[in-house]
Design a protein around this motif. Structure first.
Motif, PDB file in Angstrom:
ATOM      1  N   GLY A  71       0.747  -1.303   0.111  1.00 16.38           N
ATOM      2  CA  GLY A  71       0.048   0.012  -0.010  1.00 16.38           C
ATOM      3  C   GLY A  71       0.983   1.188  -0.039  1.00 16.38           C
ATOM      4  N   GLN A  72       1.275   1.563   1.015  1.00 21.18           N
ATOM      5  CA  GLN A  72       1.928   2.921   1.349  1.00 21.18           C
ATOM      6  C   GLN A  72       3.452   2.838   0.630  1.00 21.18           C
ATOM      7  N   GLY A  73       3.818   3.887  -0.108  1.00 23.59           N
ATOM      8  CA  GLY A  73       5.010   3.830  -1.133  1.00 23.59           C
ATOM      9  C   GLY A  73       6.253   3.918  -0.051  1.00 23.59           C
ATOM     10  N   PHE A  74       6.758   2.979   0.585  1.00 20.56           N
ATOM     11  CA  PHE A  74       8.106   3.160   1.062  1.00 20.56           C
ATOM     12  C   PHE A  74       8.872   2.072   0.965  1.00 20.56           C
ATOM     13  N   VAL A 123      -6.740  -0.203  -8.464  1.00 18.22           N
ATOM     14  CA  VAL A 123      -6.039  -0.207  -7.352  1.00 18.22           C
ATOM     15  C   VAL A 123      -4.582  -0.204  -7.558  1.00 18.22           C
ATOM     16  N   ARG A 124      -4.029   0.636  -6.496  1.00 20.33           N
ATOM     17  CA  ARG A 124      -2.653   0.886  -6.464  1.00 20.33           C
ATOM     18  C   ARG A 124      -1.538  -0.315  -5.899  1.00 20.33           C
ATOM     19  N   PHE A 125      -0.688  -0.862  -6.355  1.00 20.80           N
ATOM     20  CA  PHE A 125       0.274  -1.577  -5.691  1.00 20.80           C
ATOM     21  C   PHE A 125       1.607  -1.082  -5.881  1.00 20.80           C
ATOM     22  N   ILE A 149      -4.500  12.316  -8.220  1.00 15.31           N
ATOM     23  CA  ILE A 149      -3.528  13.053  -7.864  1.00 15.31           C
ATOM     24  C   ILE A 149      -3.307  12.744  -6.240  1.00 15.31           C
ATOM     25  N   TYR A 150      -2.047  13.044  -5.827  1.00 14.11           N
ATOM     26  CA  TYR A 150      -1.252  12.605  -4.461  1.00 14.11           C
ATOM     27  C   TYR A 150      -2.345  13.361  -3.580  1.00 14.11           C
ATOM     28  N   ASP A 151      -2.671  12.702  -2.405  1.00  9.29           N
ATOM     29  CA  ASP A 151      -3.648  13.061  -1.479  1.00  9.29           C
ATOM     30  C   ASP A 151      -3.407  14.302  -0.824  1.00  9.29           C
ATOM     31  N   HIS A 176       4.422  10.710 -12.089  1.00 10.35           N
ATOM     32  CA  HIS A 176       3.212  11.009 -11.363  1.00 10.35           C
ATOM     33  C   HIS A 176       2.743   9.728 -10.730  1.00 10.35           C
ATOM     34  N   ASN A 177       2.396  10.175  -9.389  1.00  4.12           N
ATOM     35  CA  ASN A 177       1.685   9.369  -8.305  1.00  4.12           C
ATOM     36  C   ASN A 177       0.144   9.456  -8.390  1.00  4.12           C
ATOM     37  N   PRO A 178      -0.682   8.572  -8.607  1.00  7.31           N
ATOM     38  CA  PRO A 178      -0.236   7.138  -8.498  1.00  7.31           C
ATOM     39  C   PRO A 178      -0.264   6.224 -10.036  1.00  7.31           C
TER      40      PRO A 178
HETATM   41  N1  GLN Z   1       3.716   8.703  -1.005  1.00  8.80           N
HETATM   42  C1  GLN Z   1       3.664   7.698  -0.550  1.00  8.80           C
HETATM   43  C2  GLN Z   1       2.624   6.972  -1.247  1.00  8.80           C
HETATM   44  O1  GLN Z   1       1.977   7.717  -2.161  1.00  8.80           O
HETATM   45  C3  GLN Z   1       3.395   7.671   0.790  1.00  8.80           C
HETATM   46  C4  GLN Z   1       2.844   9.000   1.527  1.00  8.80           C
HETATM   47  C5  GLN Z   1       2.401   8.855   2.933  1.00  8.80           C
HETATM   48  O2  GLN Z   1       2.209   8.166   3.304  1.00  8.80           O
HETATM   49  N2  GLN Z   1       1.758  10.028   3.141  1.00  8.80           N
HETATM   50  O3  GLN Z   1       2.401   6.114  -1.040  1.00  8.80           O
END
Ligand code: GLN
Ligand code: PMP
Length: 393
Positions: free
Chosen positions: A33-36, A371-373, A121-123, A175-177
């Motif tokens: 889920g979270q992008g790390f 859905v984003r993976f 777009i990114y939240d 671009h995310n996502p």
């Molecule tokens: N940028 C990362 C994502 O899109 C994490 C962002 C966040 O946890 N706020 O998943």
């Protein structure tokens, strides 16, 4: 008691990333889920931070960031895009890209001013605009009809979103996502729009180095007439696998950077003392190191995309970033990506993020089934995720 949350923040509940990472921990799921990343950054960066802890670097750094980091940002920017910025007046270190974006909105928007941006777009974008009293004017990015290739925008839809109240064009490429990299032709349309309507441009380039298959990231600030109206936002998190350090920066013409600094100094004032020299060391790594991280992530993308396809899931393979997008209609008969993600830990022990959360209600239907993976994960984690996702079939 009436609800304590101010009206400008109503509708912004807990971020999906917090919700989904907590769900992954609670259910023991594989977290895509979270992008790390789940692997460490380069030793040159980590060792510099370790050495800095316990020194004067633990105290407040200078408001705009330590000179060494500002110089490294300016040199790196010139090396990678050819655009020169003055390290003293045109570079500002921030608490991640998130603070840079929020401070830019707070600094530049009058109440009621409009911000044109692409969806999904990114939240944090909508929330930052709302906190500044602004209004978002979202323009949809359309997924590729054949399921391959990048997402794109309709120029007429973009132009129709601009009104006399438009103040900022807020762009994110890579671009995310969606993982799309805007082409030079698309950027030229944006540049034409910005110069024609005298818009300030904020471009979020946090994935600038994570680009695949020979696609090239071009900064909107490098197009003719754009440097003087553009704030470029970036961050160390994605490039050096240090998302928790929250070291970001803004580059732009001095009056715009000074405006952002005015807001920024009252948000956090400063942050990340010992991490600032470490990020400076990272930005001075050689060219081939940056090419290497893109190759490594491209390999991870291929592992996940192939695995998802083998599991029978239609995937839009990204040109960049950490994320691949899946159409879940084949495995979720009502096509509800949010319901799919909420049930996925229970179904197969995997966490993903529903693309619908990256839309305003106006265009939410466009992302309902997606859905984003995330694939910024170690081999073992990706293999386990793919194995589990096969059980969906
Ligand atoms: N940028 C990362 C994502 O899109 C994490 C962002 C966040 O946890 N706020 O998943
Ligand atoms: N912009 C985009 C497009 C992102 O995906 C993220 C998530 N990292 C951010 C900004 C925030 O970056 P930071 O963690 O440096 O605040």
């Amino acid at each position: 008691m009436t609800a304590p949350l101010a009206s400008r923040l109503r509708g912004f509940g807990t971020t999906i990333f917090a919700e989904m990472s907590a769900l992954a921990v609670a259910t023991g799921s594989v977290n895509l889920g979270q992008g790390f990343p789940d692997y460490p950054g380069p030793p040159e960066v980590l060792d510099t931070a370790r050495a800095a802890i316990g020194t004067g670097a633990d105290q407040y750094p200078p408001g705009p960031g330590i000179p060494e980091l500002r110089a490294a940002v300016a040199d790196h920017r010139e090396r990678s895009t050819g655009t020169a910025y003055d390290a003293d007046t045109e570079v500002l270190v921030t608490a991640g890209a998130t603070e840079a974006l929020a401070a830019a909105m707070l600094a530049l928007l009058e109440p009621g001013d409009e911000v044109v941006l692409f969806e999904p777009i990114y939240d944090s974008y909508s929330a930052s605009v709302a906190m500044a009293g602004g209004v978002v004017r979202p323009v949809p990015l359309h997924p590729p009809a054949d399921g391959t290739g990048p997402w794109t925008f309709d120029e007429a839809e973009l132009r129709a979103a601009v009104t006399p109240r438009t103040r900022i064009l807020l762009v994110n490429s890579p671009h995310n996502p969606t993982g799309t990299v805007l082409t030079r032709d698309e950027l030229a349309v944006l540049a034409d729009l910005a110069t024609g309507h005298d818009l300030t441009v904020v471009t979020d380039e946090v994935y600038e180095h994570l680009v695949f298959d020979g696609a090239r990231h071009v900064s909107l600030a490098t197009l003719p007439g754009m440097r003087e109206r553009t704030l470029v936002v970036s961050s160390a998190g994605k490039t050096f696998n240090v998302t928790g350090w929250k070291v970001g920066w803004v580059c732009g013409p001095a009056p715009l950077v000074a405006a952002v600094r005015t807001a920024k100094q009252f948000l956090t004032y400063v942050n990340a003392g010992p991490f600032q020299p470490a990020v400076a060391a990272g930005l001075r790594l050689p060219e081939d190191w940056f090419a290497g991280i893109a190759r490594d992530l491209q390999y991870r993308r291929d592992v996940l995309v192939t695995g998802l396809r083998d599991a029978g899931l239609p995937v839009i393979s990204p040109q960049a970033t950490y994320f691949a997008t899946v159409d879940v209609r084949g495995v979720q008969p009502d096509g509800d990506g949010l319901a799919f993600c909420r049930a996925l830990p229970e179904r197969v022990g995997v966490v993903a993020v529903p693309t619908v959360v990256f839309y305003t209600p106006e265009h939410a239907a466009l992302g309902r089934h997606l859905v984003r993976f995330a694939f910024c994960k170690s081999d073992a984690v990706l293999a386990e995720a793919v194995e589990r996702l096969r059980r969906l079939a």
